[in-house]
Design an enzyme around this catalytic site. Structure first.
Site, mmCIF file in Angstrom:
data_model
loop_
_atom_site.group_PDB
_atom_site.id
_atom_site.type_symbol
_atom_site.label_atom_id
_atom_site.label_comp_id
_atom_site.label_asym_id
_atom_site.label_seq_id
_atom_site.Cartn_x
_atom_site.Cartn_y
_atom_site.Cartn_z
ATOM 1 N N MET A 104 0.843 -1.202 0.000
ATOM 2 C CA MET A 104 0.000 0.000 0.000
ATOM 3 C C MET A 104 0.869 1.240 0.000
ATOM 4 O O MET A 104 1.730 1.404 0.871
ATOM 5 C CB MET A 104 -0.901 0.017 1.238
ATOM 6 C CG MET A 104 -1.960 -1.044 1.251
ATOM 7 S SD MET A 104 -2.762 -1.142 2.880
ATOM 8 C CE MET A 104 -1.540 -2.075 3.786
ATOM 9 N N GLY A 148 1.298 4.143 5.129
ATOM 10 C CA GLY A 148 2.172 3.324 4.294
ATOM 11 C C GLY A 148 2.520 1.980 4.894
ATOM 12 O O GLY A 148 2.939 1.900 6.033
ATOM 13 N N SER A 149 2.345 0.897 4.156
ATOM 14 C CA SER A 149 2.513 -0.412 4.755
ATOM 15 C C SER A 149 2.273 -1.519 3.729
ATOM 16 O O SER A 149 2.161 -1.270 2.535
ATOM 17 C CB SER A 149 1.508 -0.572 5.894
ATOM 18 O OG SER A 149 0.234 -0.149 5.465
ATOM 19 N N ARG A 150 2.148 -2.780 4.240
ATOM 20 C CA ARG A 150 1.773 -3.880 3.382
ATOM 21 C C ARG A 150 1.095 -4.957 4.226
ATOM 22 O O ARG A 150 1.215 -4.981 5.446
ATOM 23 C CB ARG A 150 2.971 -4.427 2.625
ATOM 24 C CG ARG A 150 3.703 -5.569 3.258
ATOM 25 C CD ARG A 150 4.822 -6.062 2.343
ATOM 26 N NE ARG A 150 5.209 -7.416 2.688
ATOM 27 C CZ ARG A 150 6.462 -7.843 2.703
ATOM 28 N NH1 ARG A 150 7.455 -7.021 2.422
ATOM 29 N NH2 ARG A 150 6.735 -9.094 3.005
#
Length: 217
Positions: free
Chosen positions: A97, A185-187
């Site tokens: 993301m 922000g990440s996954r």
């Protein structure tokens, strides 16, 4: 519509925006500089608002489908050894993301939460190979009647500083409903049983609650 996790930040950002606009109007006499400050401040507010947006998704519940838990780009599809919970090989599907994606996490399947654990950690960029095991993260396992146990992992990125996870052990959860939020922000990694038929390709755009990640083979 905005996610509840953004309420405090949105309030602060809105208050600061109004204050800066008033100060700019009062203390900056140069017209072009005043307008530049106003555009900059309003752009900041718009970024905050878009980050915490929570669009309504009409989820078609189907126990034969594993749906995307988040919006983003599919960056990993591979067989790996999952060392925390299963301690065996699984199919990993990862969705990255960016800060402009919707950051709501949704349950990928129906079922009972068998495991839910928070891990403090580093803040490596979310696409780093070690992010899955070294970054701040949460691990959730859901037992589904069709696929068995499905693990998903929320992973903080370089900008993320807080992971929100609503899953608690023994909860019954519904596919596509709100499972948490990752700020800035990440996954998310999915770990699926070997032999699961993957329905996406690398670099595909996933839509949380809509895109079918895998189907029962």
């Amino acid at each position: 519509m905005f996610h509840k996790e953004g309420g405090k930040i949105i309030l602060i950002a809105t208050t600061l925006t109004v204050a800066f606009l008033l100060l700019a109007n009062q203390f900056i006499s140069i017209f072009w500089l005043q307008k530049a400050v106003e555009i900059l401040v309003l752009s900041f507010l718009i970024l905050i608002l878009q980050f915490f947006r929570n669009p309504k998704r009409d989820v078609i519940i189907n126990d034969n489908h594993i749906i995307a838990p988040v919006d983003g780009k599919v960056v990993v599809i591979e067989e790996v050894f999952e060392s925390e919970y299963f301690k065996d090989k699984r199919l990993q599907v990862s969705i990255f993301m960016s800060p402009i994606n919707v950051h709501v996490t949704r349950y990928p399947v129906n079922g009972k939460v068998k495991f839910s654990k928070y891990h403090p950690g580093k803040y490596l960029v979310a696409w780093h190979p070690k992010a899955s095991t070294e970054n701040e993260r949460t691990t959730v396992v859901i037992e589904n009647r069709i696929f068995g146990e499905i693990l998903y992992r929320q992973i903080a990125g370089a900008l993320a500083r807080r992971i929100v996870n609503y899953a608690e052990e023994e909860m019954q959860v519904v596919q596509g409903t709100d499972a948490g939020f990752i700020k800035f922000g990440s996954r998310v990694d999915l770990f699926l049983p070997l032999g699961t038929k993957i329905n996406v390709k690398l670099n595909d755009k996933a839509i949380g609650g809509k895109t079918i990640i895998a189907v029962k083979s």
